[in-house]
Design a protein around this motif. Sequence first.
Motif, PDB file in Angstrom:
ATOM      1  N   ALA A   1       0.841  -1.200   0.000  1.00 27.31           N
ATOM      2  CA  ALA A   1       0.000   0.000   0.000  1.00 27.31           C
ATOM      3  C   ALA A   1       0.873   1.245   0.000  1.00 27.31           C
ATOM      4  CB  ALA A   1      -0.917   0.006   1.231  1.00 27.31           C
ATOM      5  N   ILE A   2       0.260   2.376  -0.321  1.00 25.41           N
ATOM      6  CA  ILE A   2       0.930   3.675  -0.221  1.00 25.41           C
ATOM      7  C   ILE A   2       0.084   4.575   0.671  1.00 25.41           C
ATOM      8  CG2 ILE A   2       1.730   5.726  -1.439  1.00 25.41           C
ATOM      9  CD1 ILE A   2       2.232   4.098  -3.857  1.00 25.41           C
ATOM     10  N   VAL A   3       0.751   5.273   1.567  1.00 26.27           N
ATOM     11  CA  VAL A   3       0.082   6.189   2.488  1.00 26.27           C
ATOM     12  C   VAL A   3       0.560   7.609   2.209  1.00 26.27           C
ATOM     13  CG1 VAL A   3      -0.289   6.802   4.911  1.00 26.27           C
ATOM     14  CG2 VAL A   3      -0.097   4.384   4.231  1.00 26.27           C
TER      15      VAL A   3
ATOM     16  N   ILE B   1       2.431  16.154   1.641  1.00 23.30           N
ATOM     17  CA  ILE B   1       3.799  16.559   1.959  1.00 23.30           C
ATOM     18  C   ILE B   1       4.787  15.407   1.791  1.00 23.30           C
ATOM     19  CG2 ILE B   1       3.134  18.445   3.488  1.00 23.30           C
ATOM     20  CD1 ILE B   1       3.623  16.545   5.851  1.00 23.30           C
ATOM     21  N   ALA B   2       4.287  14.176   1.748  1.00 25.51           N
ATOM     22  CA  ALA B   2       5.169  13.028   1.547  1.00 25.51           C
ATOM     23  C   ALA B   2       4.332  11.791   1.264  1.00 25.51           C
ATOM     24  CB  ALA B   2       6.053  12.783   2.774  1.00 25.51           C
ATOM     25  N   VAL B   3       4.962  10.800   0.637  1.00 24.17           N
ATOM     26  CA  VAL B   3       4.333   9.493   0.449  1.00 24.17           C
ATOM     27  C   VAL B   3       5.215   8.434   1.112  1.00 24.17           C
ATOM     28  CG1 VAL B   3       3.061  10.011  -1.654  1.00 24.17           C
ATOM     29  CG2 VAL B   3       5.423   9.256  -1.827  1.00 24.17           C
ATOM     30  N   VAL B   4       4.549   7.436   1.682  1.00 17.98           N
ATOM     31  CA  VAL B   4       5.255   6.337   2.343  1.00 17.98           C
ATOM     32  C   VAL B   4       4.706   5.032   1.804  1.00 17.98           C
ATOM     33  CG1 VAL B   4       5.798   5.210   4.540  1.00 17.98           C
ATOM     34  CG2 VAL B   4       5.548   7.707   4.451  1.00 17.98           C
ATOM     35  N   GLY B   5       5.600   4.149   1.434  1.00 19.21           N
ATOM     36  CA  GLY B   5       5.192   2.835   0.951  1.00 19.21           C
ATOM     37  C   GLY B   5       6.074   1.769   1.545  1.00 19.21           C
ATOM     38  N   ASN B   6       6.459   0.791   0.718  1.00 19.25           N
ATOM     39  CA  ASN B   6       7.217  -0.333   1.254  1.00 19.25           C
ATOM     40  C   ASN B   6       8.661   0.004   1.589  1.00 19.25           C
ATOM     41  OD1 ASN B   6       8.408  -0.178  -1.278  1.00 19.25           O
ATOM     42  ND2 ASN B   6       7.615  -2.132  -2.008  1.00 19.25           N
ATOM     43  N   GLU B   7       9.039   1.281   1.400  1.00 21.29           N
ATOM     44  CA  GLU B   7      10.400   1.674   1.785  1.00 21.29           C
ATOM     45  C   GLU B   7      10.503   2.079   3.250  1.00 21.29           C
ATOM     46  OE1 GLU B   7       8.879   5.730   2.048  1.00 21.29           O
ATOM     47  OE2 GLU B   7       8.275   3.876   1.073  1.00 21.29           O
TER      48      GLU B   7
ATOM     49  N   MET C   1       5.665   4.828  -7.725  1.00 23.02           N
ATOM     50  CA  MET C   1       6.140   3.588  -8.325  1.00 23.02           C
ATOM     51  C   MET C   1       7.306   2.993  -7.534  1.00 23.02           C
ATOM     52  SD  MET C   1       4.294   2.748 -10.946  1.00 23.02           S
ATOM     53  CE  MET C   1       2.917   3.344  -9.948  1.00 23.02           C
ATOM     54  N   ASP C   2       8.150   3.839  -6.972  1.00 26.63           N
ATOM     55  CA  ASP C   2       9.272   3.360  -6.165  1.00 26.63           C
ATOM     56  C   ASP C   2       8.787   2.628  -4.922  1.00 26.63           C
ATOM     57  OD1 ASP C   2      11.122   4.388  -7.899  1.00 26.63           O
ATOM     58  OD2 ASP C   2      11.634   6.128  -6.673  1.00 26.63           O
ATOM     59  N   ARG C   3       7.568   2.898  -4.511  1.00 28.53           N
ATOM     60  CA  ARG C   3       7.046   2.366  -3.252  1.00 28.53           C
ATOM     61  C   ARG C   3       6.024   1.266  -3.446  1.00 28.53           C
ATOM     62  NH1 ARG C   3       9.390   6.851  -2.997  1.00 28.53           N
ATOM     63  NH2 ARG C   3      10.287   7.659  -1.055  1.00 28.53           N
TER      64      ARG C   3
END
Length: 239
Positions: A55-57, A71-77, A160-162
């Motif tokens: 998922a992406i948050v 302000i930012a995206v957080v995923g599997n990183e 896509m990176d996440r």
Amino acid sequence: MTKSFNPKKNHLLASLPDAEFQRWLPKLELFELSLGKVLYEPGVTLNYVYFPITAIVSLLYEMENGASAEIAVVGNEGLVGVSLFMGGGSTPSRAVVQSAGHGFRLSAAAMKDEFDRAGPVLHLLLRYTQALLTQMAQTAVCNRHHSLDKQLCRWLLLSMDRLEGNELVMTQELISNMLGVRREGVTEAATRLQVAGLIRYSRGRITVLDRPGLEKRTCECYAVVKNECDRLLPPILAK
């Protein structure tokens, strides 16, 4: 636990030393991150930190008139909820799932305990926080100085990176809320990218067809964020 829900699909968890990972494993709880789910609201004390795997948050600031911007995206990183272990306990931003999937969560008490142990966990989490702050700062600069086309390219590349794969389930209305612009502007920008053969957009699904083309079309902000992430975090985090 099935392979598809392996905690090590979150790259931050995968970067833990084996002893720390084995200690964390019984404390991690598989959690469904449904589209639009709010993980925390402004000013509310956090009860968990979240480690997305599929998922992406989005981390958003919302104005008094209801307008918002990402302000930012957080995923599997990485993880959602850095204020919990940085000492603040809460934050003026809100966290909303922008692309549905699954992740793991760790209770506030367990997270604080792990952070207070110091050692490799503390240093890993601090480096991740610095990378996240870089993304936030660069997003602010990008939104102020670069065209919507370039912002959309940056946003797509970071997303896509996440995620695994090259497809996002995302409506133009949601994208406009994330970027803090009119929906019509997103429609025009997405159409230009589609005509250029870079993406395909249909019924709320965006498929990236030409990633190198997106990278050429975006501004320098994407590379700044990616390079800082690659510099600060273990190689397993680099995609």
